[in-house]
Scaffold this motif. Structure first.
Motif, PDB file in Angstrom:
ATOM      1  N   ASP A 193       9.305   5.621 -16.924  1.00  0.00           N
ATOM      2  CA  ASP A 193       8.958   5.549 -15.528  1.00  0.00           C
ATOM      3  C   ASP A 193      10.015   4.446 -14.749  1.00  0.00           C
ATOM      4  OD1 ASP A 193       6.669   7.012 -15.049  1.00  0.00           O
ATOM      5  OD2 ASP A 193       5.722   5.472 -16.294  1.00  0.00           O
TER       6      ASP A 193
ATOM      7  N   ARG B 126       1.215  -0.183 -12.713  1.00  0.00           N
ATOM      8  CA  ARG B 126       0.255   0.327 -13.532  1.00  0.00           C
ATOM      9  C   ARG B 126       0.874  -0.254 -15.080  1.00  0.00           C
ATOM     10  NH1 ARG B 126      -0.210   4.648 -10.237  1.00  0.00           N
ATOM     11  NH2 ARG B 126       1.172   5.833 -11.361  1.00  0.00           N
TER      12      ARG B 126
ATOM     13  N   ARG C  90       0.573  -1.200  -0.014  1.00  0.00           N
ATOM     14  CA  ARG C  90      -0.110  -0.120   0.051  1.00  0.00           C
ATOM     15  C   ARG C  90       0.886   1.186  -0.027  1.00  0.00           C
ATOM     16  NH1 ARG C  90      -2.318  -0.548   4.507  1.00  0.00           N
ATOM     17  NH2 ARG C  90      -1.047   1.108   5.709  1.00  0.00           N
ATOM     18  N   ASP C  91       2.023   1.347   0.626  1.00  0.00           N
ATOM     19  CA  ASP C  91       2.763   2.465   0.626  1.00  0.00           C
ATOM     20  C   ASP C  91       3.934   2.288  -0.143  1.00  0.00           C
ATOM     21  OD1 ASP C  91       3.785   0.437   2.123  1.00  0.00           O
ATOM     22  OD2 ASP C  91       4.513   1.696   3.956  1.00  0.00           O
TER      23      ASP C  91
ATOM     24  N   LYS D 159       4.680   2.411  -8.131  1.00  0.00           N
ATOM     25  CA  LYS D 159       3.148   2.227  -8.469  1.00  0.00           C
ATOM     26  C   LYS D 159       2.970   2.370  -9.919  1.00  0.00           C
ATOM     27  CE  LYS D 159       1.416   3.518  -3.835  1.00  0.00           C
ATOM     28  NZ  LYS D 159       0.669   4.180  -3.160  1.00  0.00           N
ATOM     29  N   ALA D 160       3.584   3.313 -10.546  1.00  0.00           N
ATOM     30  CA  ALA D 160       3.504   3.822 -11.915  1.00  0.00           C
ATOM     31  C   ALA D 160       4.151   2.480 -12.758  1.00  0.00           C
ATOM     32  CB  ALA D 160       4.391   4.919 -12.258  1.00  0.00           C
TER      33      ALA D 160
ATOM     34  N   GLU E 281      15.775   7.431  -8.669  1.00  0.00           N
ATOM     35  CA  GLU E 281      15.304   7.510  -7.223  1.00  0.00           C
ATOM     36  C   GLU E 281      16.182   6.554  -6.351  1.00  0.00           C
ATOM     37  OE1 GLU E 281      13.779   8.553  -3.704  1.00  0.00           O
ATOM     38  OE2 GLU E 281      13.386   9.513  -5.580  1.00  0.00           O
TER      39      GLU E 281
ATOM     40  N   PRO F  68       6.558   3.321  -3.181  1.00  0.00           N
ATOM     41  CA  PRO F  68       6.728   4.633  -3.680  1.00  0.00           C
ATOM     42  C   PRO F  68       6.137   4.905  -5.065  1.00  0.00           C
ATOM     43  CG  PRO F  68       8.871   3.397  -3.194  1.00  0.00           C
ATOM     44  CD  PRO F  68       7.884   2.430  -3.044  1.00  0.00           C
ATOM     45  N   GLU F  69       5.647   6.045  -5.340  1.00  0.00           N
ATOM     46  CA  GLU F  69       4.927   6.550  -6.224  1.00  0.00           C
ATOM     47  C   GLU F  69       5.676   5.979  -7.716  1.00  0.00           C
ATOM     48  OE1 GLU F  69       1.897   7.041  -8.793  1.00  0.00           O
ATOM     49  OE2 GLU F  69       2.043   7.257  -6.400  1.00  0.00           O
ATOM     50  N   GLN F  70       6.904   5.995  -7.759  1.00  0.00           N
ATOM     51  CA  GLN F  70       7.524   5.647  -8.963  1.00  0.00           C
ATOM     52  C   GLN F  70       7.296   3.861  -9.301  1.00  0.00           C
ATOM     53  OE1 GLN F  70       9.200   7.025  -6.725  1.00  0.00           O
ATOM     54  NE2 GLN F  70      10.430   8.646  -7.253  1.00  0.00           N
TER      55      GLN F  70
END
Length: 148
Positions: A94, A72, A61-62, A68-69, A101, A64-66
């Motif tokens: 991405d 997807r 759930r937590d 998660k991208a 990062e 990193p946004e990178q």
């Protein structure tokens, strides 16, 4: 190292040239020794196992946004997790953002090491979830029945 037409060279310049020549010879000798030194075989990389680890991390759930991208895009079939970890998807923006990062975290960790921090302190500093001492594995903004 004196040749005709070099009378203008000062003793300091001649000494510097001699040092350069000596260092160059040392470098050549080292290169020759290294060329003749057999290297151990590189073990094969288990990209599938690494891909499974990254996939599990992406499902958190937590995450990193990178990450998660990337999830997807993997879910959409643009590439696989194995493509990501093996470098086959390295041109994807991405994937590059995630790699950048990671490089930033490595630079930060290296600086912390230079400042004398221990490995566990560095890991705690880079992952705030690691040093919460409330005994709760959930982030502070997630309320469960035991927090009422």
């Amino acid at each position: 190292m004196t040749t005709p037409g070099e009378g203008w060279k000062t003793p300091e310049l001649r000494a510097a040239e001699a040092q350069v020549d000596a260092r160059f010879k040392q470098a050549q000798d080292l290169a020759n020794r290294l060329r003749d030194t057999p290297l151990p075989p590189v073990p094969p990389v288990d990209f599938a196992a690494i891909a499974r680890q990254v996939e599990r991390a992406a499902q958190e759930r937590d995450a990193p946004e990178q990450l998660k991208a990337l999830k997807r895009k993997v879910d959409a079939g643009e590439f696989t997790w194995e493509d990501v970890v093996s470098g086959k998807a390295a041109q994807d923006p991405d994937v590059q953002a995630m790699q950048q990062e990671n490089v930033n975290k490595m630079k930060q960790a290296f600086q912390m090491l230079r400042e004398g921090m221990a490995a566990d302190e560095i890991m705690a500093a880079q992952d705030p979830r690691r040093h919460r001492d409330d005994g709760d594995e959930n982030p502070p903004d997630v309320f469960t029945e035991d927090k009422w």
